[in-house]
Scaffold this motif. Sequence first.
Motif, PDB file in Angstrom:
ATOM      1  N   UNK A 135      -6.216 -54.406  -5.124  1.00  0.00           N
ATOM      2  CA  UNK A 135      -6.432 -53.042  -4.652  1.00  0.00           C
ATOM      3  C   UNK A 135      -7.449 -52.279  -5.500  1.00  0.00           C
ATOM      4  N   UNK A 136      -7.615 -52.676  -6.756  1.00  0.00           N
ATOM      5  CA  UNK A 136      -8.501 -51.937  -7.657  1.00  0.00           C
ATOM      6  C   UNK A 136      -9.805 -52.667  -7.967  1.00  0.00           C
ATOM      7  N   UNK A 137     -10.123 -53.706  -7.189  1.00  0.00           N
ATOM      8  CA  UNK A 137     -11.378 -54.430  -7.381  1.00  0.00           C
ATOM      9  C   UNK A 137     -12.112 -54.573  -6.058  1.00  0.00           C
ATOM     10  N   UNK A 145     -13.505 -53.548   1.433  1.00  0.00           N
ATOM     11  CA  UNK A 145     -13.510 -53.711  -0.022  1.00  0.00           C
ATOM     12  C   UNK A 145     -14.894 -54.088  -0.532  1.00  0.00           C
ATOM     13  N   UNK A 146     -15.885 -54.062   0.337  1.00  0.00           N
ATOM     14  CA  UNK A 146     -17.211 -54.567  -0.027  1.00  0.00           C
ATOM     15  C   UNK A 146     -17.959 -53.628  -0.966  1.00  0.00           C
ATOM     16  N   UNK A 147     -17.976 -52.324  -0.654  1.00  0.00           N
ATOM     17  CA  UNK A 147     -18.760 -51.358  -1.426  1.00  0.00           C
ATOM     18  C   UNK A 147     -18.025 -50.930  -2.689  1.00  0.00           C
ATOM     19  N   UNK A 148     -16.767 -50.579  -2.545  1.00  0.00           N
ATOM     20  CA  UNK A 148     -15.913 -50.187  -3.651  1.00  0.00           C
ATOM     21  C   UNK A 148     -14.527 -50.782  -3.412  1.00  0.00           C
ATOM     22  N   UNK A 149     -13.654 -50.657  -4.378  1.00  0.00           N
ATOM     23  CA  UNK A 149     -12.311 -51.229  -4.236  1.00  0.00           C
ATOM     24  C   UNK A 149     -11.558 -50.554  -3.095  1.00  0.00           C
ATOM     25  N   UNK A 150     -10.570 -51.233  -2.507  1.00  0.00           N
ATOM     26  CA  UNK A 150      -9.785 -50.614  -1.433  1.00  0.00           C
ATOM     27  C   UNK A 150      -9.156 -49.277  -1.850  1.00  0.00           C
ATOM     28  N   UNK A 151      -8.665 -49.203  -3.087  1.00  0.00           N
ATOM     29  CA  UNK A 151      -8.079 -47.942  -3.561  1.00  0.00           C
ATOM     30  C   UNK A 151      -9.130 -46.840  -3.601  1.00  0.00           C
ATOM     31  N   UNK A 152     -10.274 -47.145  -4.188  1.00  0.00           N
ATOM     32  CA  UNK A 152     -11.344 -46.148  -4.286  1.00  0.00           C
ATOM     33  C   UNK A 152     -11.855 -45.738  -2.914  1.00  0.00           C
ATOM     34  N   UNK A 153     -11.909 -46.694  -1.987  1.00  0.00           N
ATOM     35  CA  UNK A 153     -12.368 -46.398  -0.631  1.00  0.00           C
ATOM     36  C   UNK A 153     -11.463 -45.361   0.029  1.00  0.00           C
ATOM     37  N   UNK A 161     -12.875 -36.098   3.390  1.00  0.00           N
ATOM     38  CA  UNK A 161     -12.544 -35.734   4.764  1.00  0.00           C
ATOM     39  C   UNK A 161     -11.882 -34.354   4.799  1.00  0.00           C
ATOM     40  N   UNK A 162     -12.213 -33.597   5.827  1.00  0.00           N
ATOM     41  CA  UNK A 162     -11.668 -32.243   5.957  1.00  0.00           C
ATOM     42  C   UNK A 162     -10.318 -32.212   6.659  1.00  0.00           C
ATOM     43  N   UNK A 163      -9.968 -33.277   7.367  1.00  0.00           N
ATOM     44  CA  UNK A 163      -8.777 -33.195   8.227  1.00  0.00           C
ATOM     45  C   UNK A 163      -7.677 -34.183   7.854  1.00  0.00           C
ATOM     46  N   UNK A 164      -7.779 -34.839   6.702  1.00  0.00           N
ATOM     47  CA  UNK A 164      -6.713 -35.745   6.267  1.00  0.00           C
ATOM     48  C   UNK A 164      -6.304 -35.384   4.844  1.00  0.00           C
ATOM     49  N   UNK A 165      -5.047 -35.612   4.521  1.00  0.00           N
ATOM     50  CA  UNK A 165      -4.545 -35.228   3.210  1.00  0.00           C
ATOM     51  C   UNK A 165      -3.827 -36.368   2.489  1.00  0.00           C
ATOM     52  N   UNK A 166      -2.989 -37.107   3.219  1.00  0.00           N
ATOM     53  CA  UNK A 166      -2.233 -38.213   2.636  1.00  0.00           C
ATOM     54  C   UNK A 166      -2.642 -39.529   3.284  1.00  0.00           C
ATOM     55  N   UNK A 167      -2.517 -40.626   2.550  1.00  0.00           N
ATOM     56  CA  UNK A 167      -2.860 -41.930   3.099  1.00  0.00           C
ATOM     57  C   UNK A 167      -2.020 -43.028   2.478  1.00  0.00           C
ATOM     58  N   UNK A 168      -2.051 -44.199   3.106  1.00  0.00           N
ATOM     59  CA  UNK A 168      -1.287 -45.365   2.638  1.00  0.00           C
ATOM     60  C   UNK A 168      -2.229 -46.550   2.486  1.00  0.00           C
ATOM     61  N   UNK A 169      -1.957 -47.363   1.473  1.00  0.00           N
ATOM     62  CA  UNK A 169      -2.813 -48.500   1.152  1.00  0.00           C
ATOM     63  C   UNK A 169      -1.941 -49.688   0.777  1.00  0.00           C
ATOM     64  N   UNK A 170      -2.292 -50.878   1.288  1.00  0.00           N
ATOM     65  CA  UNK A 170      -1.515 -52.061   0.905  1.00  0.00           C
ATOM     66  C   UNK A 170      -2.316 -53.340   1.078  1.00  0.00           C
ATOM     67  N   UNK A 171      -2.040 -54.294   0.197  1.00  0.00           N
ATOM     68  CA  UNK A 171      -2.535 -55.671   0.343  1.00  0.00           C
ATOM     69  C   UNK A 171      -1.368 -56.620   0.580  1.00  0.00           C
ATOM     70  N   UNK A 172      -0.217 -56.078   0.928  1.00  0.00           N
ATOM     71  CA  UNK A 172       0.962 -56.883   1.174  1.00  0.00           C
ATOM     72  C   UNK A 172       1.804 -57.121  -0.063  1.00  0.00           C
ATOM     73  N   UNK A 173       1.182 -57.027  -1.231  1.00  0.00           N
ATOM     74  CA  UNK A 173       1.888 -57.248  -2.490  1.00  0.00           C
ATOM     75  C   UNK A 173       2.269 -55.934  -3.151  1.00  0.00           C
ATOM     76  N   UNK A 174       1.478 -54.898  -2.890  1.00  0.00           N
ATOM     77  CA  UNK A 174       1.773 -53.543  -3.344  1.00  0.00           C
ATOM     78  C   UNK A 174       1.504 -52.574  -2.202  1.00  0.00           C
TER      79      UNK A 174
END
Length: 255
Positions: A135-137, A145-153, A161-174
């Motif tokens: 998630x951090x690479x 995940x090409x430009x920056x890490x999934x977390x950073x993306x 973004x003006x219209x979103x506040x919360x989000x969820x991220x996972x690689x299945x392990x975290x």
Amino acid sequence: MQTRNRNTFTTIHTEGALLPVDLLQRISENNKNLEGLTPESYHLAPGEKINEAINRSWNRLSGLWSAFKTARGRLGPTDAGTTLTRERWLLPLFQELGFGRLSTTKAVEIDGKSYPISHRWQNTPIHLVGCGLELDKRAPGVAGAARISPHSLLQEYLNRSDDVQWGLLSNGLSLRVLRDNATLTRQAYVDFNLESMFEGEVYSDFVLLWLVCHQSRFEIAEKQTECILERWSKTAQDLGTRALDDLRSGVEKAI
């Protein structure tokens, strides 16, 4: 509902002041002074108990985790495992969290920058990548995940973004919960270590995951302007401010 002693959650890590440990503890203990912890607020059927719904989800997901673990072991060292991770594990997990069957979404462009977030539920971005990615690479050549890490993306997308506040991220392990964090200088998120949770059968931590990451925590209810996660986060901030004021007052009296 499950309760636990006041100690550190073994498979859950909270960074920054987004949802601090004290608040997570109150949620896990079904604190009566904290809003949004009733069966109705989780959209359960009349007479259905929260602990029964969580237990059903745990039983189903425990079996799916075992099958996913076996299939994951057959992946090659350079295989991101995106389809496997989503179809065999993450999409069923999000079903158990009340999101239904998530659908993929098109990349969003902001000021010329593309944000290929994989999924979305209403106004909540949900970025699901393969178990072969960290998630951090960043992973050159891999969508999401090409430009920056999934977390950073995801964090950058939330910040810009003006219209979103919360989000969820996972690689299945975290599984991570993130919020718009543009005004802060340090990272702020909650990380649920799914691998340790299911391998170690840490049911008490899964209870908290279900309570915090359920779909109902992200929706804007009728006559409300903020989702429950946002209201919980502000409650934690208010409690922290009062605690500092009390400490300051105590120090002044001691002096």
